[in-house]
Design an enzyme around this catalytic site. Structure first.
Site, PDB file in Angstrom:
ATOM      1  N   LYS A  71       0.554  -5.266  -0.030  1.00 37.26           N
ATOM      2  CA  LYS A  71       1.693  -4.710  -0.771  1.00 37.26           C
ATOM      3  C   LYS A  71       2.756  -4.144   0.162  1.00 37.26           C
ATOM      4  CE  LYS A  71       0.416  -1.377  -3.331  1.00 37.26           C
ATOM      5  NZ  LYS A  71       0.625  -0.335  -2.291  1.00 37.26           N
ATOM      6  N   THR A  73       3.180  -4.902   3.290  1.00 39.46           N
ATOM      7  CA  THR A  73       3.725  -6.032   4.038  1.00 39.46           C
ATOM      8  C   THR A  73       4.812  -6.742   3.240  1.00 39.46           C
ATOM      9  OG1 THR A  73       1.589  -6.327   5.152  1.00 39.46           O
ATOM     10  CG2 THR A  73       3.108  -8.183   5.219  1.00 39.46           C
ATOM     11  N   ARG A  94       5.665   5.395   2.103  1.00 37.94           N
ATOM     12  CA  ARG A  94       4.897   6.610   2.386  1.00 37.94           C
ATOM     13  C   ARG A  94       4.446   6.619   3.847  1.00 37.94           C
ATOM     14  NH1 ARG A  94      -0.043   6.169  -1.320  1.00 37.94           N
ATOM     15  NH2 ARG A  94       0.246   4.001  -0.745  1.00 37.94           N
ATOM     16  N   LYS A 105      -8.913   1.583   7.160  1.00 40.98           N
ATOM     17  CA  LYS A 105      -7.752   0.719   7.386  1.00 40.98           C
ATOM     18  C   LYS A 105      -7.478   0.446   8.853  1.00 40.98           C
ATOM     19  CE  LYS A 105      -4.952   1.509   3.256  1.00 40.98           C
ATOM     20  NZ  LYS A 105      -3.632   1.947   2.760  1.00 40.98           N
ATOM     21  N   ALA A 273      -2.606   7.429  -4.116  1.00 42.58           N
ATOM     22  CA  ALA A 273      -2.423   7.103  -5.529  1.00 42.58           C
ATOM     23  C   ALA A 273      -3.722   7.190  -6.321  1.00 42.58           C
ATOM     24  CB  ALA A 273      -1.842   5.707  -5.674  1.00 42.58           C
ATOM     25  N   PHE A 301      -1.748   1.579  -4.178  1.00 40.25           N
ATOM     26  CA  PHE A 301      -2.841   0.872  -4.841  1.00 40.25           C
ATOM     27  C   PHE A 301      -2.317  -0.012  -5.972  1.00 40.25           C
ATOM     28  CE2 PHE A 301      -5.519   4.479  -3.087  1.00 40.25           C
ATOM     29  CZ  PHE A 301      -6.065   3.695  -2.076  1.00 40.25           C
ATOM     30  N   PHE A 381      -2.031 -16.805   1.968  1.00 41.66           N
ATOM     31  CA  PHE A 381      -2.943 -16.959   3.100  1.00 41.66           C
ATOM     32  C   PHE A 381      -3.034 -18.442   3.452  1.00 41.66           C
ATOM     33  CE2 PHE A 381      -3.861 -12.767   1.814  1.00 41.66           C
ATOM     34  CZ  PHE A 381      -4.596 -12.126   2.801  1.00 41.66           C
ATOM     35  N   TRP A 409       4.058 -12.160   6.152  1.00 44.07           N
ATOM     36  CA  TRP A 409       3.148 -11.795   7.245  1.00 44.07           C
ATOM     37  C   TRP A 409       3.366 -12.718   8.444  1.00 44.07           C
ATOM     38  CZ3 TRP A 409      -0.549 -13.812  10.413  1.00 44.07           C
ATOM     39  CH2 TRP A 409      -1.363 -12.900  11.096  1.00 44.07           C
TER      40      TRP A 409
END
Length: 557
Positions: A71, A73, A94, A105, A273, A301, A381, A409
């Site tokens: 998200k 990205t 954020r 992460k 979130a 999220f 992907f 990406w």
């Protein structure tokens, strides 16, 4: 293939004053924190208060899975793509918390060629905002315990202290502790608790405050405890609001950095979130809207958490109106929702995709309930097949929503150009009809919780623990029944059970705890087993993070 951090470390950044100049800012409008980071000056923030807003674009996602949705990205890539299209664009995000960076992460600044930079500084101490919030919260906790030690003239019931200390780190051992052990001069012995900094009310307040005056007013309303007569005791009663504000006077100013393609990005505030309201600061969003024509922001999220809170709490309290919404999904995540193990997600599986795509369908329905123009984008992907993408496209078209494919990406802003074109079309042709899901003033706390649980999660009903039900009655009697509700719930499912994937049905949401964040302006309802102080996994990301022989950070994703 380069890792995210290697891409970030080899990027050629522009000085932050050059980024500011692109927005028409003078050197005095941004205070530099090193060559590539800055904070907006108080003078600039006051100067632009009467400027009209640009267009606000919200990016949200389906429920997160181990497969990853990307998200942030996509948010960054869309901002870069809009700027490539000649639009004066800013991104509003954020700040990452140290807890997830060293927990699971390993970093939270986007990925691949769609990142905000400097990546290392952003993921670690950045401009010190989280440290200031931690200090302000813990100053209030220290003042509370000192008040008990010095005679407790307010009549605080030590068994009814609701303020918790905080730390910006995942540390389950601090969830439940005993303090004040030792001599009589070492404090009053009592049970205490820690939560992660991003779950504190001070974080929520910083992210909702309009200015210093509003910040002080909100801090003063924080309820820290209740007396033996069941009356709330606030931060104002403990007389440390001024000192807390001093600690936060710089932290409340939004931070300016850049993307890999030099698009200006405001990164400020970071409530989770799943246990808080999940949006960057109101000040950051409004600064961006007054400084650019197009602003791309995200909510944490899935849309059942971050977007719902963005639309029902942040927009309601701040007077914001989103103009378009992007819903991010991946083929891999949808197959995971359809029952495919993580190690088999690269294989084409239309049957599993058909079973799991109902999660996307529910989020489409949810966002449409708010009256928002919507586009779905697949974060592509390499393993995604044309047949799988066509399946998702047909599914979206049947629901009146267009699908675009994002390759940000791998390609940066170039990979988001199709998404940018569709967003611009929505902005030009489809007017927003945004409205909150419920009326905060006209419904009871119970009715608001049931509205969210049934209409957003798809639950058949809500159950309350005896403690939660009593708290709901007490909060209503104290005059907090007219506030919006912030649900604390697992991010992995539409339900409060992380194991129920797809689109669960015939389930009940259980509220086990409830309290008011009076300064932030909402009631918090904790569902299921969600924790406000996360723990580290069996193999923390911290085990991979190090400094090499050249002084470079390695291991941040």
């Amino acid at each position: 293939m380069l890792t995210d951090i290697e891409i970030a470390q080899t990027a050629k950044l522009r000085k932050i004053r050059e980024i500011a100049a692109d927005l028409g800012l003078s050197e005095d409008d941004v205070e530099s924190y090193g060559p590539y980071m800055g904070k907006f000056s108080d003078e600039y923030l006051k100067e632009i208060e009467d400027r009209p807003f640009g267009k606000l674009i919200l990016v949200t996602a389906i429920n997160p899975t181990p497969a990853g949705e990307g998200k942030t990205t996509v948010t960054i890539g869309l901002g870069d793509a809009l700027r490539r299209a000649g639009k004066k664009t800013m991104i509003a995000l954020r700040e990452p918390s140290l807890g997830p960076c060293f927990g699971i992460k390993g970093g939270a600044a986007g990925g691949g060629y769609s990142q905000v930079v400097p990546m290392e500084k952003l993921n670690l101490h950045f401009t010190g905002d989280f440290h200031a919030i931690t200090s302000a919260n813990n100053l209030l906790a220290a003042a509370l315990d000192n008040h008990l030690q010095q005679g407790n003239s307010l009549g605080i019931d030590p068994k009814r202290i609701v303020l918790k200390r905080c730390l910006d780190m995942n540390d389950r051992a601090l969830r439940n502790i005993v303090i004040g052990m030792g001599k009589r001069t070492d404090g009053v012995t009592r049970e205490d608790h820690f939560i992660i900094t991003v779950a504190t009310e001070v974080m929520a307040i910083l992210c909702l405050a309009e200015d210093i005056e509003d910040l002080k007013a909100r801090l003063s309303r924080i309820i820290v405890a209740y007396t033996y007569q069941n009356q709330p005791v606030t931060a104002a009663d403990l007389k440390c609001v001024g000192a807390m504000t001093v600690l936060l006077k710089d932290a409340i100013r939004p931070n300016l950095i850049q993307t890999l393609e030099h698009t200006p990005a405001i990164v400020h505030g970071g409530p989770f979130a799943n246990i808080a309201h999940g949006c960057n600061s109101v000040r950051a969003t409004k600064t961006a809207l007054r400084s650019a024509d197009y602003v791309v922001t995200e909510a944490g999220f899935g849309a059942d958490l971050g977007a719902e809170k963005f639309l029902d709490i942040k927009c309601r309290l701040a007077g914001l109106t989103p103009d378009a919404t992007v819903l991010v999904a991946t083929v891999r995540a949808l197959k995971y929702n359809g029952g495919v193990p993580k190690d088999q997600l690269s294989e084409e599986n239309l049957d599993a995709l058909g079973k799991g795509i109902c999660n996307l369908g529910k989020h489409i329905e949810n966002l449409q309930q708010f009256g928002l123009p919507l586009v779905v984008t697949l974060n592509r992907f390499v393993s995604d097949t044309d047949a799988e993408i066509d399946f998702v496209r047909s599914y979206c078209e049947e629901r009146g929503v267009k699908l675009t494919v994002s390759e940000v990406w791998a390609k940066g802003g170039e990979g988001g150009e199709a998404l940018a074109r569709e967003v611009l079309r929505l902005l030009e042709e489809v007017p927003t009809q945004y409205h909150p899901l419920y009326s905060a003033a006209d419904l009871s706390i119970d009715e608001k919780i049931r509205t969210i649980a049934t209409r957003i999660y798809g639950a058949k009903g809500v159950e309350y623990s005896p403690e939660a039900r009593k708290a709901m009655t007490d909060l209503t009697n104290l005059g907090f029944g007219n506030l919006p509700v912030c649900m604390a719930k697992t991010q992995y499912s539409l339900s409060d059970d992380p194991k129920l994937l797809g689109r669960p049905e015939d389930f009940t949401v259980t509220i086990r705890e409830m309290y008011v964040s009076a300064g932030a302006g909402f009631v918090v309802a904790i569902a299921g087993s969600i924790m406000t102080m996360p723990g580290l996994p069996k193999v923390p990301a911290a085990e991979r993070i190090d400094i090499d022989e050249n002084g470079m950070t390695v291991g941040l994703f």
